[in-house]
Design an enzyme around this catalytic site. Sequence first.
Site, short mmCIF file in Angstrom:
data_model
loop_
_atom_site.label_atom_id
_atom_site.label_comp_id
_atom_site.label_asym_id
_atom_site.label_seq_id
_atom_site.Cartn_x
_atom_site.Cartn_y
_atom_site.Cartn_z
N GLU A 1 -0.68 -9.12 -0.64
CA GLU A 1 -2.11 -9.35 -0.39
C GLU A 1 -2.92 -9.32 -1.68
OE1 GLU A 1 -1.87 -6.21 2.63
OE2 GLU A 1 -2.82 -7.59 4.02
N ALA B 1 0.87 -1.16 0.00
CA ALA B 1 0.00 0.00 0.00
C ALA B 1 0.91 1.22 0.00
CB ALA B 1 -0.88 -0.02 1.24
N GLY C 1 0.61 -4.87 1.01
CA GLY C 1 -0.55 -4.91 0.12
C GLY C 1 -0.26 -5.57 -1.22
N GLU D 1 4.36 -5.20 7.42
CA GLU D 1 3.61 -4.12 8.07
C GLU D 1 4.02 -3.90 9.52
OE1 GLU D 1 2.30 -6.46 6.12
OE2 GLU D 1 0.70 -5.63 4.86
C1 HXC Z 1 5.15 4.30 -1.23
C2 HXC Z 1 7.09 3.30 -1.94
C3 HXC Z 1 6.70 2.07 -1.37
C4 HXC Z 1 5.44 2.03 -0.70
C5 HXC Z 1 8.63 1.81 -2.28
N1 HXC Z 1 8.29 3.09 -2.50
N2 HXC Z 1 7.70 1.17 -1.59
N3 HXC Z 1 6.31 4.39 -1.88
N4 HXC Z 1 4.71 3.16 -0.65
N5 HXC Z 1 4.97 0.90 -0.14
C6 HXC Z 1 9.05 4.11 -3.21
C7 HXC Z 1 10.23 4.59 -2.38
O1 HXC Z 1 9.83 5.56 -1.44
C8 HXC Z 1 11.13 5.16 -3.46
O2 HXC Z 1 10.64 6.43 -3.83
C9 HXC Z 1 10.89 4.22 -4.64
O3 HXC Z 1 9.63 3.58 -4.38
C10 HXC Z 1 11.96 3.16 -4.76
O4 HXC Z 1 12.07 2.48 -3.52
P1 HXC Z 1 13.47 2.29 -2.74
O5 HXC Z 1 13.12 2.06 -1.31
O6 HXC Z 1 14.40 3.40 -3.05
O7 HXC Z 1 14.02 0.95 -3.42
P2 HXC Z 1 14.97 -0.14 -2.74
O8 HXC Z 1 16.04 0.52 -1.92
O9 HXC Z 1 15.37 -1.03 -3.86
O10 HXC Z 1 14.06 -0.97 -1.72
C11 HXC Z 1 12.96 -1.73 -2.23
C12 HXC Z 1 12.02 -2.12 -1.05
C13 HXC Z 1 11.65 -0.86 -0.25
C14 HXC Z 1 12.74 -3.15 -0.15
C15 HXC Z 1 10.81 -2.80 -1.66
O11 HXC Z 1 11.17 0.13 -1.15
C16 HXC Z 1 10.61 -1.09 0.80
O12 HXC Z 1 10.89 -1.65 1.87
N6 HXC Z 1 9.38 -0.61 0.54
C17 HXC Z 1 8.30 -0.65 1.50
C18 HXC Z 1 7.78 -2.04 1.64
C19 HXC Z 1 6.64 -2.11 2.65
O13 HXC Z 1 6.85 -1.78 3.83
N7 HXC Z 1 5.46 -2.47 2.19
C20 HXC Z 1 4.31 -2.57 3.06
C21 HXC Z 1 3.59 -1.26 3.01
S1 HXC Z 1 2.25 -1.26 4.16
P3 HXC Z 1 11.61 7.71 -3.97
O14 HXC Z 1 10.66 8.84 -4.26
O15 HXC Z 1 12.35 7.82 -2.69
O16 HXC Z 1 12.50 7.35 -5.13
C22 HXC Z 1 1.01 -2.12 3.46
C23 HXC Z 1 -0.29 -2.32 4.22
C24 HXC Z 1 -0.33 -1.47 5.44
O17 HXC Z 1 1.09 -2.57 2.39
C25 HXC Z 1 -1.63 -1.48 6.16
C26 HXC Z 1 -1.71 -0.25 7.05
C27 HXC Z 1 -3.07 0.12 7.49
#
Ligand code: HXC
Length: 260
Positions: free
Chosen positions: A114, A66, A111, A134
Site C-alpha cells: 500500500e 503494517a 501496508g 490481510e
Molecule cells: C511485524 C513482522 C512482519 C510484520 C515480518 N515480521 N513481517 N513483524 N509485522 N508485518 C518479522 C517476523 O515476525 C520476524 O521477526 C522477522 O520479521 C522475519 O520474518 P520471518 O517471518 O521470520 O521471515 P520469512 O520466514 O522469510 O517470511 C517472510 C514473510 C513473512 C513471508 C514476509 O514474514 C510474513 O508473512 N510476514 C507478514 C506479512 C503480512 O501479513 N503483512 C500484512 C500485515 S497487515 P522475529 O522477531 O520472529 O525474527 C497490514 C495491514 C493490516 O499490513 C490492516 C489491519 C487493520
Amino acid sequence: MDYETILVEQKGAVTLVTINRPQALNALNSQVLADLIHAFAVFEADPAQRCAVLTGSGDKAFAAGADIKEMADKPGADFYAQDFFADWTSKLVKATRKPWIAAVNGFALGGGCEVAMMADFIIAADTARFGQPEIKLGVAPGMGGSQRLTRAVGKAKAMDMCLTGRMMDAAEAERGGLVSRVVPLADLVAEALKAAEAIAAMPPLAALANKELVNAAFETTLDQGLLHERRVFQILAATADKAEGMAAFVEKRAGVWQGR
Ligand code: HXC
C-alpha cells in the site's frame, strides 16, 4: 536529522529515504509513519529538493506490512477512535505535491504494498513480491490496498490478490500495470535515483502539475479531467519556464529553470 526507523540522504536534488527496520522486514509501525511524515515534510519544504525515492533496507523486504506485533494487542475500539491509518494518506500522500518513487527491493506486503502504491510510480527489483495478505489475519487492507490496487491492476487481479492473499512477482506486477519498470536488484537504487534525477532536472512547476493531472484522472469524470488539464496547461503556458523551455528547444540548448 537522525530518525529512529528511517535513513534520509540528500543526493543533489533527490532525497533518498530508506525504511530501516531490517530485523522486522521493515514492518511499518507508528514510529515509521511519524518518521516518514517528518522526512517528507522536510523534503516538500526544501526548494532545492525536487524528487524523492523511498526504499527498504536489506535485500529481503521493502516492507512486509503494517507491524502486526504493534496491532495485535491494540484495543479494538482504538482503531476507529484514532482513525488508524488515516495519516498515511492525509499527512504523507496528500501533503506531498512533489514527485516521489518507490523502489521496491523485496516483499511489499499489506501496508508495504500500500505504501509503494502511494508513490507516484514503482520501480521494482526482479526479486520484488507484492501482496495484500490481510485476509489471512482476519482483516482487510486498511491503507488503500483495495482501492489503489484495483485502480492499478483492475478488478480481476485485485480480487484475486485480496481474496486469496497470494503474492504477485515483479514480472506479473509489471504486466498488470502495478509497476513501471523492473530492474535487477543490484541496480535498483541506482536506477531509481537516475529516474528521480531526470525528474529533478525538469521545470519544477511542470513536475508538480504533471503529477497533479495524472492523479486527477482517478478522481474526476473525463470532462472535468480534460478541463482541469487544459487549465493547468494554460497556467503553465504563462510561466517563465515555458518561455525558457521553448526558447531552449529552438536554440538547441538545455533549459535553465527558475520554478516560476
Ligand atoms: C511485524 C513482522 C512482519 C510484520 C515480518 N515480521 N513481517 N513483524 N509485522 N508485518 C518479522 C517476523 O515476525 C520476524 O521477526 C522477522 O520479521 C522475519 O520474518 P520471518 O517471518 O521470520 O521471515 P520469512 O520466514 O522469510 O517470511 C517472510 C514473510 C513473512 C513471508 C514476509 O514474514 C510474513 O508473512 N510476514 C507478514 C506479512 C503480512 O501479513 N503483512 C500484512 C500485515 S497487515 P522475529 O522477531 O520472529 O525474527 C497490514 C495491514 C493490516 O499490513 C490492516 C489491519 C487493520
